[in-house]
Scaffold this active site. Structure first.
Site, PDB file in Angstrom:
ATOM      1  N   TYR A 131       0.883  -1.291   0.119  1.00 55.19           N
ATOM      2  CA  TYR A 131      -0.148   0.015   0.105  1.00 55.19           C
ATOM      3  C   TYR A 131       0.901   1.113  -0.018  1.00 55.19           C
ATOM      4  O   TYR A 131       1.913   1.192   0.715  1.00 55.19           O
ATOM      5  CB  TYR A 131      -0.725  -0.012   1.257  1.00 55.19           C
ATOM      6  CG  TYR A 131      -1.730   1.185   1.287  1.00 55.19           C
ATOM      7  CD1 TYR A 131      -2.895   1.294   0.566  1.00 55.19           C
ATOM      8  CD2 TYR A 131      -1.581   2.285   2.342  1.00 55.19           C
ATOM      9  CE1 TYR A 131      -3.732   2.652   0.608  1.00 55.19           C
ATOM     10  CE2 TYR A 131      -2.330   2.979   2.381  1.00 55.19           C
ATOM     11  CZ  TYR A 131      -3.426   3.504   1.763  1.00 55.19           C
ATOM     12  OH  TYR A 131      -4.123   4.607   1.736  1.00 55.19           O
ATOM     13  N   ASP A 155       9.354   2.349  -0.201  1.00 55.16           N
ATOM     14  CA  ASP A 155       8.229   3.091   0.645  1.00 55.16           C
ATOM     15  C   ASP A 155       8.433   2.654   2.165  1.00 55.16           C
ATOM     16  O   ASP A 155       8.057   1.224   2.548  1.00 55.16           O
ATOM     17  CB  ASP A 155       6.868   2.623   0.208  1.00 55.16           C
ATOM     18  CG  ASP A 155       5.764   3.322   0.986  1.00 55.16           C
ATOM     19  OD1 ASP A 155       6.124   3.938   1.961  1.00 55.16           O
ATOM     20  OD2 ASP A 155       4.459   3.287   0.612  1.00 55.16           O
ATOM     21  N   LYS A 163       4.804   8.409   9.361  1.00 55.36           N
ATOM     22  CA  LYS A 163       4.344   7.849  10.936  1.00 55.36           C
ATOM     23  C   LYS A 163       5.461   8.246  12.131  1.00 55.36           C
ATOM     24  O   LYS A 163       5.395   9.304  12.623  1.00 55.36           O
ATOM     25  CB  LYS A 163       4.425   6.489  10.659  1.00 55.36           C
ATOM     26  CG  LYS A 163       3.334   6.054   9.707  1.00 55.36           C
ATOM     27  CD  LYS A 163       3.003   4.548   9.716  1.00 55.36           C
ATOM     28  CE  LYS A 163       1.905   4.219   8.528  1.00 55.36           C
ATOM     29  NZ  LYS A 163       0.696   4.122   8.653  1.00 55.36           N
TER      30      LYS A 163
HETATM   31  N1  PMP Z   1       2.795   4.094   2.459  1.00 50.52           N
HETATM   32  C1  PMP Z   1       2.836   2.845   3.498  1.00 50.52           C
HETATM   33  C2  PMP Z   1       3.734   1.854   3.618  1.00 50.52           C
HETATM   34  C3  PMP Z   1       2.113   2.677   4.331  1.00 50.52           C
HETATM   35  O1  PMP Z   1       1.856   1.949   5.402  1.00 50.52           O
HETATM   36  C4  PMP Z   1       1.178   4.205   4.454  1.00 50.52           C
HETATM   37  C5  PMP Z   1      -0.228   4.387   5.378  1.00 50.52           C
HETATM   38  N2  PMP Z   1      -0.530   3.102   6.265  1.00 50.52           N
HETATM   39  C6  PMP Z   1       0.881   5.141   3.479  1.00 50.52           C
HETATM   40  C7  PMP Z   1       2.050   4.822   2.553  1.00 50.52           C
HETATM   41  C8  PMP Z   1       0.176   6.082   3.502  1.00 50.52           C
HETATM   42  O2  PMP Z   1       0.244   6.994   4.464  1.00 50.52           O
HETATM   43  P1  PMP Z   1      -0.901   7.847   5.122  1.00 50.52           P
HETATM   44  O3  PMP Z   1      -1.973   7.237   5.600  1.00 50.52           O
HETATM   45  O4  PMP Z   1      -0.015   8.596   5.903  1.00 50.52           O
HETATM   46  O5  PMP Z   1      -0.946   8.891   3.708  1.00 50.52           O
END
Ligand code: PMP
Length: 423
Positions: free
Chosen positions: A138, A233, A261
């Protein structure tokens, strides 16, 4: 009227982010009014050992005194300047010093923004438009990433959400995670059109699924052979699986990295960074446009800096390793004793908990796990004062506030929840 019913009248689905609505486990979501250390407290003042961890940021637990103190001090200095500040420079320096491949970084407001911006940069730098996305990973809700996993091993993307134009996802190629041949095939077909591979180096959005041996090395090589960029990511894994993230742990350097995060200590933030020659293309140093009113927000930066300061002392990771190791071993042992097929993946303080004998290497393996059992066990855990994330597709997060007491309580609840669940 319950708070949830009331919420549903003014918030779509009663929530501000879908997973919170308990659709993955059924029932009404628990509304949280406060959190401290390893615990969440709901509207009825019931307490739960927290394994959501804010979906990643809360590696030090809730309301860590030093993070709170940094926030209090920042609050007294003003909450937004619309001008550069010293603390942003210091956070950028902390990130660049920690994450091996990151020489320059741009702060944004969420993980979604980080990946969208990194994609724009990768396309600008390569002059190409296609990207490779791996099913089960994701990368936030940017249009280009919202593609359904194809039925074949390697496929062209189709939108996974209404409102995403086909024209946008037609540049997104998909392959299963942990299937190096499928990605090689995509490069055979489209090698000179692919700007980047986006990958969660340790996939954390289908539960925790680690890369198989040599997988990430293959992605690195394919990118190098075809002039594409490798984007890790690390929104979830950054400063979580090691201070320098998965890339430090696994010894592979991506060209670009996205973060979020933990670097905001529980406040809204995101970041993307990487090689200097790439990052210098970002405006105003270069022509690739990207901006943000609240980017580098003083409160988020203060909480992030305090968090990274505390994590820089590597002993935190040893501590998390010990606690999380006890938890994973306990979950496995109890399940085995009760004849419940279970696979637990763990990397540091991230856990993937799957009701299947395994192996779990891809999204289809998670799809094939006993998700009804997950839902039943989830609700029993709640009754016993333990709050896992409300979906079989989410990673469980342990924090430094989780100690012997919390692990003991969790394992007792786990035993009670699993009794009667045998094969
Ligand atoms: N990339 C990864 C690997 C994630 O786990 C997440 C959120 N869980 C995101 C992108 C998106 O981040 P946000 O919810 O802060 O937009």
């Amino acid at each position: 009227m319950s708070l949830y019913r009331r919420a549903c009248r003014t918030l779509p689905g009663g929530v501000n982010s879908p997973v919170r609505a308990f659709r993955g486990v059924g029932g009404d979501p628990v509304f949280i009014r406060a959190a401290r250390g390893a615990y969440l407290e709901d509207e009825a003042a019931l307490r739960y050992v927290d394994y959501i961890g804010g979906y990643g940021p809360m590696i030090l637990g809730h309301r860590h005194p030093q993070v709170e103190e940094a926030l209090r001090r920042a609050l007294e200095m003003g909450t937004v300047f619309g001008a550069p500040s010293r603390a942003e420079v210091e956070l950028a320096e902390q990130i660049c010093a920690a994450v091996p491949s990151v020489e320059m970084v741009r702060l944004v407001n969420s993980g979604t923004e980080a990946t969208m911006s990194a994609l724009r940069l990768a396309r600008a730098a390569t002059g190409r438009s296609k990207l490779v996305k791996l099913a089960g990973c994701y990368h936030g809700h940017g249009d280009a990433f919202l593609v359904a996993a194809g039925s074949g091993a390697a496929t062209l993307g189709v939108p996974s959400s209404p409102g995403v134009p086909r024209a946008v996802t037609s540049d997104t190629l998909t392959a299963a995670y942990n299937d190096p041949e499928a990605v090689a095939e995509l490069f055979q077909m489209h090698g000179d059109e692919i700007a980047a591979i986006f990958v969660e180096p340790l996939a954390g959005n289908m539960g925790l699924v680690p890369p198989t041996k040599g997988y990430l090395e293959t992605l690195r090589r394919l990118c190098d052979d075809h002039g594409a960029l490798l984007v890790f990511d690390e929104v979830m894994t950054g400063f979580r699986v090691a201070y320098g993230g998965a890339q430090e742990l696994l010894g592979i350097d991506p060209d670009l990295t996205t973060l979020g995060k933990i670097i905001g200590g529980g406040l809204p933030i995101g970041a993307y960074g990487g090689r200097r020659d790439l990052m210098e293309r970002i405006a105003p140093a270069g022509p690739v446009y990207q901006a943000g009113t609240l980017s580098g927000n003083p409160l988020a930066v203060a909480a992030g800096r305090a968090t990274l300061d505390l994590l820089a002392d590597g002993s935190v990771y040893d501590e998390l390793e010990a606690t999380s190791g006890r938890l994973a071993a306990g979950l496995r042992e109890i399940a085995a004793g009760l004849d419940v097929p279970l696979t637990v993946h763990r990397q540091g303080s991230m856990l993937g908990v799957f009701f299947t004998a395994g192996p779990v290497r891809r999204q289809e393996d998670v799809d094939g796990s006993d998700r009804d059992r997950f839902a039943r066990v989830f609700h029993r855990l709640l009754e016993h004062g333990v709050h896992p994330p409300p979906s079989a597709y989410e990673t469980w997060f342990v924090s430094t506030a989780h100690g012997e007491d919390e692990i003991g309580k969790t394992l007792e609840a786990w035993r009670a929840a699993l009794e009667g669940e045998g094969v």
